[in-house]
Scaffold this active site. Structure first.
Site, PDB file in Angstrom:
ATOM      1  N   SER A   9      -2.268 -31.789  47.965  1.00  0.00           N
ATOM      2  CA  SER A   9      -2.743 -30.769  48.912  1.00  0.00           C
ATOM      3  C   SER A   9      -2.751 -31.338  50.326  1.00  0.00           C
ATOM      4  O   SER A   9      -3.488 -32.279  50.622  1.00  0.00           O
ATOM      5  CB  SER A   9      -4.146 -30.310  48.534  1.00  0.00           C
ATOM      6  OG  SER A   9      -4.612 -29.446  49.540  1.00  0.00           O
ATOM      7  N   HIS A  34       1.148 -28.538  48.101  1.00  0.00           N
ATOM      8  CA  HIS A  34       0.160 -27.457  47.996  1.00  0.00           C
ATOM      9  C   HIS A  34      -0.357 -27.121  49.395  1.00  0.00           C
ATOM     10  O   HIS A  34      -0.800 -28.001  50.137  1.00  0.00           O
ATOM     11  CB  HIS A  34      -0.986 -27.924  47.095  1.00  0.00           C
ATOM     12  CG  HIS A  34      -1.992 -26.870  46.776  1.00  0.00           C
ATOM     13  ND1 HIS A  34      -1.786 -25.899  45.823  1.00  0.00           N
ATOM     14  CD2 HIS A  34      -3.236 -26.649  47.279  1.00  0.00           C
ATOM     15  CE1 HIS A  34      -2.847 -25.121  45.744  1.00  0.00           C
ATOM     16  NE2 HIS A  34      -3.753 -25.551  46.626  1.00  0.00           N
ATOM     17  N   ASP A  36      -2.942 -24.782  51.497  1.00  0.00           N
ATOM     18  CA  ASP A  36      -4.170 -23.969  51.417  1.00  0.00           C
ATOM     19  C   ASP A  36      -4.338 -23.150  52.691  1.00  0.00           C
ATOM     20  O   ASP A  36      -4.585 -23.709  53.769  1.00  0.00           O
ATOM     21  CB  ASP A  36      -5.388 -24.887  51.264  1.00  0.00           C
ATOM     22  CG  ASP A  36      -5.452 -25.518  49.894  1.00  0.00           C
ATOM     23  OD1 ASP A  36      -5.438 -24.776  48.903  1.00  0.00           O
ATOM     24  OD2 ASP A  36      -5.524 -26.766  49.823  1.00  0.00           O
ATOM     25  N   MET A  38      -6.709 -20.528  54.573  1.00  0.00           N
ATOM     26  CA  MET A  38      -8.105 -20.042  54.550  1.00  0.00           C
ATOM     27  C   MET A  38      -8.369 -19.210  55.795  1.00  0.00           C
ATOM     28  O   MET A  38      -7.914 -19.552  56.885  1.00  0.00           O
ATOM     29  CB  MET A  38      -9.063 -21.228  54.544  1.00  0.00           C
ATOM     30  CG  MET A  38      -8.838 -22.200  53.420  1.00  0.00           C
ATOM     31  SD  MET A  38     -10.032 -23.541  53.508  1.00  0.00           S
ATOM     32  CE  MET A  38      -9.444 -24.563  52.163  1.00  0.00           C
ATOM     33  N   HIS A  67      -1.423 -21.325  48.380  1.00  0.00           N
ATOM     34  CA  HIS A  67      -2.685 -20.858  47.794  1.00  0.00           C
ATOM     35  C   HIS A  67      -3.422 -20.081  48.873  1.00  0.00           C
ATOM     36  O   HIS A  67      -3.944 -20.671  49.824  1.00  0.00           O
ATOM     37  CB  HIS A  67      -3.480 -22.087  47.318  1.00  0.00           C
ATOM     38  CG  HIS A  67      -4.829 -21.770  46.765  1.00  0.00           C
ATOM     39  ND1 HIS A  67      -5.813 -22.727  46.600  1.00  0.00           N
ATOM     40  CD2 HIS A  67      -5.386 -20.606  46.338  1.00  0.00           C
ATOM     41  CE1 HIS A  67      -6.885 -22.173  46.099  1.00  0.00           C
ATOM     42  NE2 HIS A  67      -6.661 -20.886  45.934  1.00  0.00           N
ATOM     43  N   MET A  69      -6.376 -18.263  50.224  1.00  0.00           N
ATOM     44  CA  MET A  69      -7.824 -18.012  50.121  1.00  0.00           C
ATOM     45  C   MET A  69      -8.204 -17.099  51.273  1.00  0.00           C
ATOM     46  O   MET A  69      -8.925 -17.481  52.201  1.00  0.00           O
ATOM     47  CB  MET A  69      -8.580 -19.347  50.169  1.00  0.00           C
ATOM     48  CG  MET A  69      -8.441 -20.137  48.876  1.00  0.00           C
ATOM     49  SD  MET A  69      -8.871 -21.865  49.073  1.00  0.00           S
ATOM     50  CE  MET A  69      -7.320 -22.462  49.704  1.00  0.00           C
ATOM     51  N   MET A 138      -9.698 -22.535  39.890  1.00  0.00           N
ATOM     52  CA  MET A 138     -10.479 -23.304  40.863  1.00  0.00           C
ATOM     53  C   MET A 138     -11.506 -24.132  40.106  1.00  0.00           C
ATOM     54  O   MET A 138     -12.352 -23.590  39.394  1.00  0.00           O
ATOM     55  CB  MET A 138     -11.204 -22.369  41.842  1.00  0.00           C
ATOM     56  CG  MET A 138     -10.366 -21.745  42.926  1.00  0.00           C
ATOM     57  SD  MET A 138      -9.343 -22.841  43.948  1.00  0.00           S
ATOM     58  CE  MET A 138     -10.460 -24.152  44.413  1.00  0.00           C
ATOM     59  N   GLY A 145     -11.806 -29.539  50.805  1.00  0.00           N
ATOM     60  CA  GLY A 145     -11.349 -30.648  49.969  1.00  0.00           C
ATOM     61  C   GLY A 145     -12.518 -31.581  49.666  1.00  0.00           C
ATOM     62  O   GLY A 145     -13.600 -31.466  50.261  1.00  0.00           O
ATOM     63  N   GLY A 146     -12.299 -32.476  48.734  1.00  0.00           N
ATOM     64  CA  GLY A 146     -13.257 -33.553  48.487  1.00  0.00           C
ATOM     65  C   GLY A 146     -14.542 -33.163  47.780  1.00  0.00           C
ATOM     66  O   GLY A 146     -15.531 -33.885  47.847  1.00  0.00           O
ATOM     67  N   ASP A 176      -7.121 -26.851  40.479  1.00  0.00           N
ATOM     68  CA  ASP A 176      -7.265 -27.134  41.908  1.00  0.00           C
ATOM     69  C   ASP A 176      -8.721 -27.433  42.257  1.00  0.00           C
ATOM     70  O   ASP A 176      -9.573 -26.541  42.212  1.00  0.00           O
ATOM     71  CB  ASP A 176      -6.765 -25.920  42.707  1.00  0.00           C
ATOM     72  CG  ASP A 176      -6.697 -26.184  44.199  1.00  0.00           C
ATOM     73  OD1 ASP A 176      -6.914 -27.330  44.611  1.00  0.00           O
ATOM     74  OD2 ASP A 176      -6.419 -25.217  44.941  1.00  0.00           O
ATOM     75  N   GLY A 177      -8.974 -28.683  42.616  1.00  0.00           N
ATOM     76  CA  GLY A 177     -10.295 -29.071  43.096  1.00  0.00           C
ATOM     77  C   GLY A 177     -10.881 -30.242  42.320  1.00  0.00           C
ATOM     78  O   GLY A 177     -11.098 -30.160  41.122  1.00  0.00           O
TER      79      GLY A 177
HETATM   80  C1  DX5 Z   1     -10.000 -26.138  48.036  1.00  0.00           C
HETATM   81  C2  DX5 Z   1      -8.504 -26.139  48.042  1.00  0.00           C
HETATM   82  C3  DX5 Z   1      -7.899 -27.313  47.384  1.00  0.00           C
HETATM   83  C4  DX5 Z   1      -8.243 -28.636  48.015  1.00  0.00           C
HETATM   84  C5  DX5 Z   1      -8.287 -29.637  46.907  1.00  0.00           C
HETATM   85  O1  DX5 Z   1     -10.473 -24.901  48.415  1.00  0.00           O
HETATM   86  O2  DX5 Z   1      -7.996 -24.996  47.375  1.00  0.00           O
HETATM   87  O3  DX5 Z   1      -6.495 -27.187  47.262  1.00  0.00           O
HETATM   88  O4  DX5 Z   1      -7.309 -29.046  48.986  1.00  0.00           O
HETATM   89  O5  DX5 Z   1      -8.770 -30.827  47.427  1.00  0.00           O
HETATM   90  P1  DX5 Z   1      -9.459 -31.939  46.503  1.00  0.00           P
HETATM   91  O6  DX5 Z   1      -8.424 -32.416  45.548  1.00  0.00           O
HETATM   92  O7  DX5 Z   1      -9.898 -32.957  47.492  1.00  0.00           O
HETATM   93  O8  DX5 Z   1     -10.611 -31.260  45.791  1.00  0.00           O
HETATM   94 ZN    ZN Z   2      -5.782 -24.968  46.894  1.00  0.00          ZN
END
Ligand code: DX5
Ligand code: ZN
Length: 217
Positions: A9, A34, A36, A38, A67, A69, A138, A145-146, A176-177
């Site tokens: 990601s 990947h 993201d 948002m 992805h 969101m 999810m 992230g993290g 994912d996550g």
């Molecule tokens: C969170 C995202 C993920 C995120 C995952 O809302 O959809 O794709 O980047 O990051 P990690 O692997 O750090 O949880």
């Molecule tokens: Zn994602």
């Protein structure tokens, strides 16, 4: 080498040097990047928009896994396609006409995915399983992230595999996550075949080695 698809990601990369992050992924064993998106409404965070994804696309040799969101994904499917999307995943929670959205994605020649938040029942998939290529589970609350991995994910993978089996439909199950080298083997054993990893890859001393450690499961 396993058939597990790995999608680092880019959200966890150094945004000041996205070309270098993309180059690292190009030279790694990753299968996708990947991406993201948002909007600050569906999730309490804003990531980046299409000028940025087009820059990533220009540098990328890997297919892009979008992805979304965001609240109105239908308005942005063409932008994803124009940014090189090979997968577009929308959230079931925001699609009033999910069947229509999935078919629109497929008309663009892109794989169609449905994402489920941790609290959303797998049962919502039963009536669209034949219209989708991929389910994204999810395993954290989306937006950042993290975060810490939610353990209920294993049970959900099994429920979704059963729904696909009942419909005799082959699908990709993407997680994912909070994915890392410790939970990845159990995720694959439960039925996942695509893993997203942000923090685990980009906070490693050797990101391409971290990608390889997931690919070598
Ligand atoms: C969170 C995202 C993920 C995120 C995952 O809302 O959809 O794709 O980047 O990051 P990690 O692997 O750090 O949880
Ligand atoms: Zn994602």
């Amino acid at each position: 080498m396993s058939k597990i698809l790995i999608a680092p990601s880019i959200l966890s990369a150094d945004f000041g040097n996205l070309a270098a992050a993309t180059q690292m992924i190009n030279e790694s064993h990753a299968d996708y990047i990947h991406i993201d998106i948002m909007d600050g409404y569906f999730v309490p965070n804003i990531s980046f928009g299409f000028p940025v994804t087009q820059a990533i696309y220009r540098h990328s040799k890997k297919p892009l896994d979008f992805h979304l969101m965001i609240n109105n994904p239908d308005n942005y499917l063409d932008d994803c396609k124009n940014s090189g999307a090979k997968i577009i995943t929308v959230h079931a929670e925001v699609c009033t006409h999910l069947n229509r959205t999935l078919n629109r994605i497929k008309e663009l020649g892109v794989l169609a995915g449905v994402a489920l938040n941790p609290h959303t029942s797998a049962e919502v998939l039963r009536n669209v399983v034949n219209d989708l290529d991929l389910v994204l589970i999810m395993s954290v609350n989306p937006g950042f992230g993290g975060q810490k991995f939610i353990e209920n994910t294993y049970a959900k993978i099994k429920e979704i595999r059963q729904i696909a089996l009942d419909a005799n439909k082959e699908i990709i199950v993407e997680i994912d996550g909070g994915v890392n080298n410790e939970n990845a083997p159990s995720l694959v054993e439960a039925g996942a075949n695509m893993l997203v990893a942000g923090n685990y890859v980009f906070n490693s001393i050797n990101p391409s080695q971290a990608i390889l450690s997931l690919k070598n499961l």
